[in-house]
Design a protein around this motif. Structure first.
Motif, PDB file in Angstrom:
ATOM      1  N   GLY A 170     -10.956 -18.624  37.521  1.00 18.38           N
ATOM      2  CA  GLY A 170     -11.654 -19.868  37.777  1.00 18.38           C
ATOM      3  C   GLY A 170     -11.319 -20.499  39.101  1.00 18.38           C
ATOM      4  O   GLY A 170     -11.759 -21.608  39.379  1.00 18.38           O
ATOM      5  N   ALA A 171     -10.538 -19.815  39.932  1.00 23.61           N
ATOM      6  CA  ALA A 171     -10.137 -20.332  41.239  1.00 23.61           C
ATOM      7  C   ALA A 171      -9.509 -21.712  41.110  1.00 23.61           C
ATOM      8  O   ALA A 171      -9.766 -22.598  41.907  1.00 23.61           O
TER       9      ALA A 171
ATOM     10  N   PRO B 235      -7.462 -19.953  28.353  1.00 19.80           N
ATOM     11  CA  PRO B 235      -7.567 -19.937  29.820  1.00 19.80           C
ATOM     12  C   PRO B 235      -9.000 -19.838  30.330  1.00 19.80           C
ATOM     13  O   PRO B 235      -9.303 -20.321  31.417  1.00 19.80           O
ATOM     14  N   THR B 236      -9.902 -19.203  29.556  1.00 21.63           N
ATOM     15  CA  THR B 236     -11.282 -19.054  30.019  1.00 21.63           C
ATOM     16  C   THR B 236     -12.235 -20.060  29.389  1.00 21.63           C
ATOM     17  O   THR B 236     -13.303 -20.323  29.950  1.00 21.63           O
ATOM     18  N   LYS B 237     -11.887 -20.617  28.232  1.00 29.84           N
ATOM     19  CA  LYS B 237     -12.796 -21.526  27.535  1.00 29.84           C
ATOM     20  C   LYS B 237     -12.427 -22.996  27.681  1.00 29.84           C
ATOM     21  O   LYS B 237     -13.294 -23.866  27.603  1.00 29.84           O
ATOM     22  N   VAL B 238     -11.154 -23.290  27.889  1.00 33.45           N
ATOM     23  CA  VAL B 238     -10.700 -24.680  27.946  1.00 33.45           C
ATOM     24  C   VAL B 238     -10.216 -25.065  29.340  1.00 33.45           C
ATOM     25  O   VAL B 238     -10.609 -26.099  29.886  1.00 33.45           O
ATOM     26  N   ALA B 239      -9.361 -24.228  29.919  1.00 32.64           N
ATOM     27  CA  ALA B 239      -8.786 -24.555  31.232  1.00 32.64           C
ATOM     28  C   ALA B 239      -9.850 -24.850  32.291  1.00 32.64           C
ATOM     29  O   ALA B 239      -9.719 -25.828  33.038  1.00 32.64           O
TER      30      ALA B 239
ATOM     31  N   LEU C 122     -12.832 -26.108  31.961  1.00 29.89           N
ATOM     32  CA  LEU C 122     -13.428 -27.418  31.695  1.00 29.89           C
ATOM     33  C   LEU C 122     -12.498 -28.538  32.138  1.00 29.89           C
ATOM     34  O   LEU C 122     -12.932 -29.527  32.740  1.00 29.89           O
ATOM     35  N   LEU C 123     -11.224 -28.394  31.828  1.00 30.34           N
ATOM     36  CA  LEU C 123     -10.256 -29.401  32.248  1.00 30.34           C
ATOM     37  C   LEU C 123     -10.161 -29.462  33.774  1.00 30.34           C
ATOM     38  O   LEU C 123     -10.098 -30.550  34.356  1.00 30.34           O
TER      39      LEU C 123
ATOM     40  N   GLN D  30     -13.209 -28.301  21.727  1.00 33.31           N
ATOM     41  CA  GLN D  30     -13.005 -27.672  20.426  1.00 33.31           C
ATOM     42  C   GLN D  30     -14.186 -26.785  20.049  1.00 33.31           C
ATOM     43  O   GLN D  30     -14.009 -25.697  19.479  1.00 33.31           O
ATOM     44  N   LYS D  31     -15.401 -27.247  20.354  1.00 33.09           N
ATOM     45  CA  LYS D  31     -16.596 -26.448  20.056  1.00 33.09           C
ATOM     46  C   LYS D  31     -16.580 -25.159  20.869  1.00 33.09           C
ATOM     47  O   LYS D  31     -16.844 -24.073  20.334  1.00 33.09           O
ATOM     48  N   SER D  32     -16.249 -25.277  22.152  1.00 32.90           N
ATOM     49  CA  SER D  32     -16.214 -24.103  23.020  1.00 32.90           C
ATOM     50  C   SER D  32     -15.189 -23.085  22.534  1.00 32.90           C
ATOM     51  O   SER D  32     -15.482 -21.893  22.388  1.00 32.90           O
ATOM     52  N   LEU D  33     -13.967 -23.570  22.247  1.00 31.90           N
ATOM     53  CA  LEU D  33     -12.915 -22.662  21.788  1.00 31.90           C
ATOM     54  C   LEU D  33     -13.182 -22.174  20.372  1.00 31.90           C
ATOM     55  O   LEU D  33     -12.975 -21.001  20.056  1.00 31.90           O
TER      56      LEU D  33
END
Length: 200
Positions: A43-44, A125-129, A131-132, A164-167
């Motif tokens: 995600g750079a 790492p790919t679904k939450v990080a 977005l944050l 939460q939905k994404s993860l």
């Protein structure tokens, strides 16, 4: 008294799940450190920001989304078992069957919680990080980590359902092939206990 006893058993089941969570959390920092580099590369995300995100996720235990997904169907299965037995079996048979049902459910949770938590930790790492990293600055992440009373806390909480939905969707797709057969097997074993209890 027996009804109260069964209620306490069900509560104990949930407590076992939380105990499993605490035990797995002890290994979380190492896992988080192992996944930080790939997440930053994909995600750079600047290393300084990635470090803040890793710390934030460690504090909030987002991996428990998967645990909640397990608790709902298992708790429902135990509740349904209790309802089926109510008034259809003697007190002795009902209590014996409920004890066995709770034991089966507890074993299921102990067996599957690590799988779901590992899946969630792998996917964070790919679904939450990302977005944050996209929605929050480094300064905002520092404020959340410090648990300060500030508007940014409300902003983070507003994003939680999306996180939460994404993860949750990703964990369901990733761990479903392993969990679903075991869940069906649990339901079959519970069905066997119920049939044995209500048979004269």
């Amino acid at each position: 008294m027996q009804v109260l006893r069964n209620t306490l058993i069900v509560m104990a089941l949930c407590g076992t799940a939380h105990a499993a969570t605490a035990a797995t959390n002890a290994a979380t920092p190492a896992a988080a450190g192992a996944t930080a580099a790939p997440a930053a590369a994909a995600g750079a995300i600047p290393p300084s920001k990635q470090a803040l995100i890793d710390k934030l996720l460690d504090l909030w235990h987002m991996e428990n989304v998967g645990l909640n997904m397990l608790q709902v169907p298992v708790s429902d299965a135990v509740t349904q078992a209790k309802a089926v037995l109510q008034g259809r079996a003697t007190d002795a048979k009902r209590d014996a069957a409920m004890s066995e049902v709770v034991t089966e459910a507890r074993k299921f949770m102990e067996d599957t919680v690590p799988t779901v938590k590992t899946s969630a930790q792998k996917l964070m790492p790919t679904k939450v990080a990302p977005l944050l990293a996209e929605r929050f600055s480094e300064d905002e992440l520092k404020q959340m980590i410090a648990i300060l009373e500030s508007p940014v806390k409300a902003k983070f909480e507003a994003l939680l359902p999306e996180l939460q939905k994404s993860l949750g969707e990703a964990v369901a797709a990733d761990s479903g092939p392993v969990i679903n057969p075991k869940l069906q097997d649990l339901k079959q074993r519970i069905g066997m206990r119920l049939r044995a209890a209500v048979t004269p």
